[in-house]
Motif scaffolding. Sequence first.
Motif, PDB file in Angstrom:
ATOM      1  N   GLU A 311      15.141 -80.160-101.766  1.00  0.00           N
ATOM      2  CA  GLU A 311      16.530 -80.363-101.334  1.00  0.00           C
ATOM      3  C   GLU A 311      17.293 -81.207-102.345  1.00  0.00           C
ATOM      4  OE1 GLU A 311      15.536 -80.115 -96.533  1.00  0.00           O
ATOM      5  OE2 GLU A 311      15.885 -82.061 -97.479  1.00  0.00           O
ATOM      6  N   GLU A 315      20.443 -79.873-104.686  1.00  0.00           N
ATOM      7  CA  GLU A 315      21.695 -80.625-104.579  1.00  0.00           C
ATOM      8  C   GLU A 315      22.129 -81.145-105.951  1.00  0.00           C
ATOM      9  OE1 GLU A 315      23.540 -83.828-101.412  1.00  0.00           O
ATOM     10  OE2 GLU A 315      21.490 -84.122-102.110  1.00  0.00           O
ATOM     11  N   THR A 327      22.424 -81.570 -97.311  1.00  0.00           N
ATOM     12  CA  THR A 327      21.003 -81.760 -97.027  1.00  0.00           C
ATOM     13  C   THR A 327      20.861 -82.825 -95.944  1.00  0.00           C
ATOM     14  OG1 THR A 327      20.862 -83.414 -98.787  1.00  0.00           O
ATOM     15  CG2 THR A 327      20.291 -81.150 -99.376  1.00  0.00           C
ATOM     16  N   PRO A 328      19.743 -82.864 -95.230  1.00  0.00           N
ATOM     17  CA  PRO A 328      18.601 -81.958 -95.317  1.00  0.00           C
ATOM     18  C   PRO A 328      18.916 -80.578 -94.743  1.00  0.00           C
ATOM     19  CG  PRO A 328      18.294 -83.489 -93.498  1.00  0.00           C
ATOM     20  CD  PRO A 328      19.530 -83.934 -94.222  1.00  0.00           C
ATOM     21  N   PHE A 329      18.158 -79.556 -95.188  1.00  0.00           N
ATOM     22  CA  PHE A 329      18.363 -78.205 -94.699  1.00  0.00           C
ATOM     23  C   PHE A 329      17.816 -78.080 -93.274  1.00  0.00           C
ATOM     24  CE2 PHE A 329      17.621 -76.879 -99.385  1.00  0.00           C
ATOM     25  CZ  PHE A 329      18.917 -77.241 -99.708  1.00  0.00           C
ATOM     26  N   TRP A 493      14.655 -73.940 -93.919  1.00  0.00           N
ATOM     27  CA  TRP A 493      13.196 -74.021 -94.054  1.00  0.00           C
ATOM     28  C   TRP A 493      12.542 -73.293 -92.875  1.00  0.00           C
ATOM     29  CZ3 TRP A 493      11.076 -75.424 -98.413  1.00  0.00           C
ATOM     30  CH2 TRP A 493      11.670 -76.369 -99.235  1.00  0.00           C
ATOM     31  N   LEU A 542      11.422 -71.378 -98.198  1.00  0.00           N
ATOM     32  CA  LEU A 542      12.836 -71.717 -98.307  1.00  0.00           C
ATOM     33  C   LEU A 542      13.632 -70.417 -98.308  1.00  0.00           C
ATOM     34  CD1 LEU A 542      15.026 -73.861 -98.638  1.00  0.00           C
ATOM     35  CD2 LEU A 542      14.762 -73.652-101.123  1.00  0.00           C
TER      36      LEU A 542
END
Length: 659
Positions: A311, A315, A327-329, A493, A542
């Motif tokens: 992440e 970024e 983020t976070p994803f 994720w 991902l």
Amino acid sequence: MAHRRASVLLLRARHVLRFSRHAAVPVSTRPISASQSIFPHVPASSSHFYSSTTAGQSSFSIRSHLCGELSSSLVGQEVTLCGWVQYLRQDLFVILRDFSGLVQVLIPQDESQRELKDAFCGLLVESVIKVKGRVRLRPEGQKNTNMSTGEIEVCAESLEVLNTCRKLPFEIKDFVKKSEALRMQYRYLDLRSSQMQYNLRLRSRLVMKMRDYLCNVHGFVDVETPTLFKRTPGGAKEFVVPSGEPGMFFSLPQSPQQFKQLLMVAGLDRYFQLARCYRDEGSKPDRQPEFTQVDIEMSFVDAAGIMALIEGLLEYSWPEDKGTISTPFPCLTYEEAMRDYGVDKPDTRFGMKLVDVSETFQHTQIEFIRDAIVQPGGCVQAICVPDGAKHLKGKDMEFLKQAAKTQFNQEVDCMLVRAEGSIKSPLGRLIPDTTRLQLLLKMRANAGDLLLIAAGAQERVRPLLGKLRLQCAELLEGRGVPVRDPAAFHFLWVVDFPLFLPKEDEPEQLESAHHPFTAPIPEDAHLLYTQPHKVRGQHYDLVLNGCEVGGGSIRIHNAAQQIYVLENILKEDPSLLSHLLEALDSGAPPHGGIALGLDRLVSIIVGASSIRDVIAFPKSFRGHDLMSHAPSLLPEEELRPYHISVLWPSAKNGQGDKP
């Protein structure tokens, strides 16, 4: 499962670090002249590709400036430009092009400069020239707002033809349509287009920032691993390379998987590589026989640490002209992804989630639905397509039904929701009013919506509706209905995959869901020896806009456990991996990693329909190089040192014929 997901998110939170974007530190170069301090603005908003060094893109060059960097701040200055003739207009001016953009060069009209004018007028399109001249503002009313250099023009004072150009198979203009085969055959011409230039330069910039983040910010070591290796058990079909020793062959690696694990055993701690990988599986829009991945491995890490690293990496390196990513994803388990979207790589830019309506049809008299529900693992599921009944035609419904039949051997029912709340469907008269109202309520369906309903085994119904969900989005977009924002980037994720899956041709046998080196999640480790089909792996994928752009796992670092997985579960010969097993038994630290598909990632960022548009020299659908005609035949005398002879496929008459 909820406890497991919460644990993963908590661990990730501990690892997430925030780093501000840092401008790349320019490398000092010897300036050629003071006039080289301004940098170009190429088409498609690419100005961020160029650093603000003094010498810049024209250092060590016979030019003083790039075409696309000229502006009103240079009015009155003498410039030297090199590039290709894009247009010759009415013997009045030439449009000159280089990778940075276009500039208008004014042809002198004075009789005293007749020789220079004649030289310009004799130019052929795509000839390579060097022009000296002075920058001036364009006359009032002649400015071109569609060009980054549209405020100025260059009054030519001298011309040198560096090379002429033959008649080309197609024009070097973005609006000219070319067939894919023609583009591949003349790739060196196709790469002159502004879009291909933009794609390759964005890729280069992305890679540079990734390398900076990994090596300079987080202490990774860039290590090149061998290309000549040995066959790997399982996985994709590999390219074979003769060795010169009778019967002995190398294989080109599918990935540096084993080498990067060995580097962790060696104590390197943090490894990174832009790895070239090879799979002998032909070519698809998102696959190539040779491709590049951002390969990463770390010691003393857990899944949360790897996820936080990636992440931060994305970024940090994300192209500035593509906005920002947050983020976070989001994170889904494999079960949640399949339950809501029917696929393990969901496109979360739009809704249309799968809904289980088995309970709604619990007392139905519709025979095939009732039979599906009573079967073990049977269910009834549906998706609601907003405004689908308004925009999709009868032929679209038939297409969806046919796709379900041919691809999944399943029936699907299309229900159109009418204004008064009734349903238009072959099953409509068999559904009681109470069931119909419950169904519409559960699906949150409105007038004009379309419901797609399928009944059967859960493992078949979910993928079916997941596929139809995507096809409905494509059909709606084809009719001008916005569904998926092409400018949006939705990362996700997916975790807690099954460690093993039944083989397609031998369902009683198991194979690795990803690869045989993935460790089980700790709470499932005991099931390896009793119920391996129930074990979840420490794997993480991902996903970006419905495409898998990366995958990794925490590895098995215990030799005994690795041997058991290979020998007892996968039925593979452990001796093929004796070097790795010996290494694991030599004090291997806990380790894990990930690989990002660079080609696929860049193709999504630039909006390309195929990864071929972000690779300089890709292969065709058949895996061939149409430009150089590779692969090619070798004469028998060249094969003899490798102790190889070709057994040609037999023709219908039983005789072997060479191609």
